[in-house]
Motif scaffolding. Structure first.
Motif, PDB file in Angstrom:
ATOM      1  N   CYS A 263       0.889  -1.175   0.000  1.00 13.28           N
ATOM      2  CA  CYS A 263       0.000   0.000   0.000  1.00 13.28           C
ATOM      3  C   CYS A 263       0.924   1.221   0.000  1.00 13.28           C
ATOM      4  O   CYS A 263       1.736   1.384   0.927  1.00 13.28           O
ATOM      5  N   PRO A 264       0.845   2.081  -1.021  1.00 13.67           N
ATOM      6  CA  PRO A 264       1.791   3.212  -1.093  1.00 13.67           C
ATOM      7  C   PRO A 264       1.786   4.115   0.133  1.00 13.67           C
ATOM      8  O   PRO A 264       2.847   4.562   0.567  1.00 13.67           O
TER       9      PRO A 264
ATOM     10  N   PRO B 280      -4.394  -0.221   4.443  1.00 11.34           N
ATOM     11  CA  PRO B 280      -5.798  -0.373   4.020  1.00 11.34           C
ATOM     12  C   PRO B 280      -6.726  -0.735   5.179  1.00 11.34           C
ATOM     13  O   PRO B 280      -7.758  -0.092   5.389  1.00 11.34           O
TER      14      PRO B 280
ATOM     15  N   ARG C 128      -7.095   2.090   7.721  1.00  9.56           N
ATOM     16  CA  ARG C 128      -7.924   3.156   7.157  1.00  9.56           C
ATOM     17  C   ARG C 128      -9.409   2.774   7.241  1.00  9.56           C
ATOM     18  O   ARG C 128     -10.250   3.588   7.604  1.00  9.56           O
TER      19      ARG C 128
ATOM     20  N   CYS D  72      -4.946   7.762   0.378  1.00  8.34           N
ATOM     21  CA  CYS D  72      -5.180   6.545  -0.419  1.00  8.34           C
ATOM     22  C   CYS D  72      -5.175   6.978  -1.878  1.00  8.34           C
ATOM     23  O   CYS D  72      -5.939   7.865  -2.274  1.00  8.34           O
ATOM     24  N   VAL D  73      -4.314   6.369  -2.682  1.00 10.60           N
ATOM     25  CA  VAL D  73      -4.159   6.805  -4.074  1.00 10.60           C
ATOM     26  C   VAL D  73      -4.935   5.918  -5.066  1.00 10.60           C
ATOM     27  O   VAL D  73      -4.695   5.956  -6.266  1.00 10.60           O
ATOM     28  N   ALA D  74      -5.867   5.125  -4.530  1.00 10.10           N
ATOM     29  CA  ALA D  74      -6.761   4.297  -5.360  1.00 10.10           C
ATOM     30  C   ALA D  74      -6.000   3.327  -6.269  1.00 10.10           C
ATOM     31  O   ALA D  74      -6.437   3.033  -7.368  1.00 10.10           O
ATOM     32  N   CYS D  75      -4.860   2.816  -5.750  1.00  6.07           N
ATOM     33  CA  CYS D  75      -4.034   1.943  -6.596  1.00  6.07           C
ATOM     34  C   CYS D  75      -4.620   0.544  -6.739  1.00  6.07           C
ATOM     35  O   CYS D  75      -4.213  -0.216  -7.602  1.00  6.07           O
ATOM     36  N   LYS D  76      -5.528   0.171  -5.853  1.00  3.20           N
ATOM     37  CA  LYS D  76      -6.248  -1.108  -5.904  1.00  3.20           C
ATOM     38  C   LYS D  76      -5.393  -2.303  -5.485  1.00  3.20           C
ATOM     39  O   LYS D  76      -5.788  -3.433  -5.708  1.00  3.20           O
ATOM     40  N   ASN D  77      -4.246  -2.051  -4.902  1.00  2.00           N
ATOM     41  CA  ASN D  77      -3.404  -3.180  -4.508  1.00  2.00           C
ATOM     42  C   ASN D  77      -4.034  -3.977  -3.373  1.00  2.00           C
ATOM     43  O   ASN D  77      -3.906  -5.203  -3.310  1.00  2.00           O
ATOM     44  N   CYS D  78      -4.739  -3.269  -2.462  1.00  2.77           N
ATOM     45  CA  CYS D  78      -5.404  -3.984  -1.358  1.00  2.77           C
ATOM     46  C   CYS D  78      -6.493  -4.896  -1.909  1.00  2.77           C
ATOM     47  O   CYS D  78      -6.670  -6.021  -1.449  1.00  2.77           O
TER      48      CYS D  78
ATOM     49  N   ILE E 183     -13.638   3.187   0.608  1.00  2.00           N
ATOM     50  CA  ILE E 183     -12.742   4.343   0.838  1.00  2.00           C
ATOM     51  C   ILE E 183     -13.245   5.550   0.028  1.00  2.00           C
ATOM     52  O   ILE E 183     -13.299   6.675   0.529  1.00  2.00           O
TER      53      ILE E 183
HETATM   54  S1  SF4 Z   1      -6.131   1.495  -2.886  1.00  2.00           S
HETATM   55 FE1  SF4 Z   1      -5.601   0.214  -1.099  1.00  2.00          FE
HETATM   56  S2  SF4 Z   1      -3.399  -0.272  -1.354  1.00  2.00           S
HETATM   57 FE2  SF4 Z   1      -3.862   1.475  -2.719  1.00  2.00          FE
HETATM   58  S3  SF4 Z   1      -3.417   3.330  -1.518  1.00  2.00           S
HETATM   59 FE3  SF4 Z   1      -5.589   2.880  -1.208  1.00  2.00          FE
HETATM   60  S4  SF4 Z   1      -5.671   1.627   0.665  1.00  2.00           S
HETATM   61 FE4  SF4 Z   1      -3.523   1.588  -0.074  1.00  2.00          FE
END
Ligand code: SF4
Ligand code: SF4
Length: 372
Positions: free
Chosen positions: A25-26, A38, A41, A66-72, A88
C-alpha cells in the motif's frame, strides 16, 4: 457501509502480500503507521461513521492519502475485497459533501470545474504544438490527450512521442478543439456529481462529432472512458493500438541494445487488466532486453500519483512511493525505466534527480528511437 467495514479484521495481508518487507500500500509504505494501511484506514472510517472519533485534519490526510491503486483489492483474501476501494471512495465522498476535504483537494476539484484542469491553468498554457494537430472531423481515431498531456511538460513530451508514432504508422487521427477533463480523478475522489457532468459533456461531444474509435494516452482517461463510453464507442489505450500496429507490421523496428524494466500503471494494470500489450511492444524491439521488477503486473507497486496525488503530493518525502519504485527499478540493473502513463512519468522523473542512475522513458519514445 458501517457494518460491512467491520468485516475487515485487519489481518494485514493486503499490507505485505509477499513478505514483511513488501509494503504494497503506497501510503503505508510511505508512513509505516497502521492507520495508513488499508485495514487501518477502514477501521478509522468505521470509527468516524460510528461517531467514535471526531473528524480532524489528521484523519483527513489519512483518508485522502489513499491513491486508489487497488493493490489492497488485489491482495485481500476475503470475499468483500472488490468493495474495499468503493468504501474508501464513499468515505472521501462523505467528507467532500460535508466540506471536510483538505484545501488542496477542494482546490483540485474546483479547478477542474472552473478551468477544466486540476491546476487551474488558462487555455493558453496548453503545450503550443497541440494547436498544429488536425482537429477531429471524420478520421479513424479521436486522440484524447488529457490534462496531463496538454498542460504538464513531461506529459506533453509523451503525447508528442505518441503523435509521432501514429504519424509514422500512417494512422488517421484528430484531436478535440476544446477537450473536457476525463473525470477519472473526480470519480476516485468520490465527486460523483462532477464525474457525471464531465462524462456527459464528453459523450455529447463524441456523439456530435460522430466519433467511433477513441485512443487515450493516459490510463486514467482510459479507465474513465471505459466506464462511460464502453459499448457506445471503442476505447483503446495507445499501447493496445501500438501493439496492434506492430502485429500488422505497420511499424518496423530496428535494433536497440538497452536493458529496460517496465512499470505497470495501476489504471492500466489492476484497474483494467492490461499487462501484456506494453510488454509485447518492448519484446518487438530487436535487441532490447526486458527485465522485470520483483513487483510486477497484478502486484506492481504504484508510483503514488493516483486519486489526484500527482497534484496534492501528500505522499512526498524520503520514502515516497515514487522513490521506492525507482530503487526497485535500479535493483534490476536496467538502464531505462519504461512508463506508459503521463502521471507515472512525471512522478518518477521528479525523484530521479535524487535517486539517479536510471532514465525514465515513455514507451512511445522507445518505439520512435527504434523506428528511425
Ligand atoms: S487502494 Fe488500497 S493499497 Fe492502494 S493506496 Fe488505497 S488503501 Fe492503499
Ligand atoms: S482489507 Fe482484507 S487483507 Fe487487508 S486487513 Fe482487511 S481483511 Fe485483511
Amino acid at each position: 457501509m458501517n457494518l460491512e467495514l467491520h468485516r475487515c479484521f485487519r489481518c494485514g495481508w493486503c499490507k505485505y502480500p509477499s513478505g514483511f518487507e513488501d509494503y504494497n500500500c503506497p501510503s503505508y509504505a510511505r508512513f509505516r503507521f497502521e492507520s495508513h494501511s488499508p485495514g487501518g484506514r477502514l477501521w478509522l472510517i468505521k470509527a468516524w461513521l460510528d461517531k467514535e472519533i471526531e473528524w480532524s485534519d489528521h484523519l483527513s490526510e489519512i483518508l485522502f492519502s489513499c491513491v486508489a491503486c487497488k493493490n489492497c483489492v488485489e491482495n485481500c483474501k476475503m470475499d468483500f475485497r472488490d468493495e474495499i476501494l468503493d468504501w474508501i471512495i464513499s468515505a472521501k465522498s462523505k467528507a467532500i459533501e460535508n466540506g471536510l476535504a483538505p484545501p488542496k483537494v477542494r482546490d483540485f476539484l474546483e479547478n477542474i470545474l472552473k478551468y477544466g484542469n486540476p491546476w487551474g491553468l488558462p487555455r493558453n498554457k496548453e503545450a503550443s504544438w497541440i494547436k498544429e494537430l488536425e482537429r477531429y472531423k471524420d478520421q479513424e481515431f479521436l486522440l484524447y490527450l488529457g490534462c496531463e498531456c496538454r498542460y504538464e511538460e513531461r506529459g506533453a513530451r509523451m503525447a508528442k512521442n505518441v503523435v509521432e508514432v501514429l504519424k509514422k504508422a500512417g494512422i488517421s487521427f484528430g484531436v478535440l478543439d476544446d477537450e473536457t477533463c476525463d473525470g477519472n480523478e473526480a470519480l476516485m475522489l468520490g465527486e460523483r456529481g462532477l464525474f457525471e457532468e464531465l462524462a456527459s459533456k464528453n459523450l455529447q461531444k463524441f456523439r456530435e462529432l460522430g466519433v467511433k474509435r477513441i485512443v487515450t494516452i493516459s490510463p486514467h482517461a482510459y479507465n474513465a472512458m471505459k466506464k462511460y463510453a464502453e459499448g457506445k464507442f471503442e476505447v483503446l489505450h495507445f499501447t493496445q493500438l501500438f501493439s496492434e500496429l506492430l502485429r500488422k507490421r505497420k511499424l518496423s523496428l530496428s535494433e536497440l541494445e538497452f536493458k529496460v524494466t517496465y512499470h505497470d500503471p495501476c489504471f492500466l494494470g489492476r484497474h483494467n487488466g492490461i499487462y501484456e500489450d506494453p510488454r509485447k511492444i518492448l519484446k518487438s524491439v530487436p535487441g532490447l532486453k526486458l527485465v522485470e521488477m520483483k513487483r510486477n503486473r497484478e502486484n506492481a507497486f504504484c508510483c503514488g500519483g493516483g486519486s489526484g496525488n500527482f497534484v496534492f503530493d501528500f505522499l512526498s518525502g524520503p520514502s515516497s512511493p515514487a522513490r521506492l519504485r525507482i530503487k526497485e527499478a535500479l535493483g534490476t540493473g536496467a538502464e531505462i525505466l519504461v512508463v506508459v502513463c503521463p502521471i507515472c512519468k512525471a512522478m518518477l522523473e521528479d525523484v530521479i534527480k535524487e535517486e539517479g542512475r536510471i532514465e525514465v522513458k515513455d514507451i512511445a519514445e522507445i518505439v520512435l528511437i527504434s523506428a528511425k
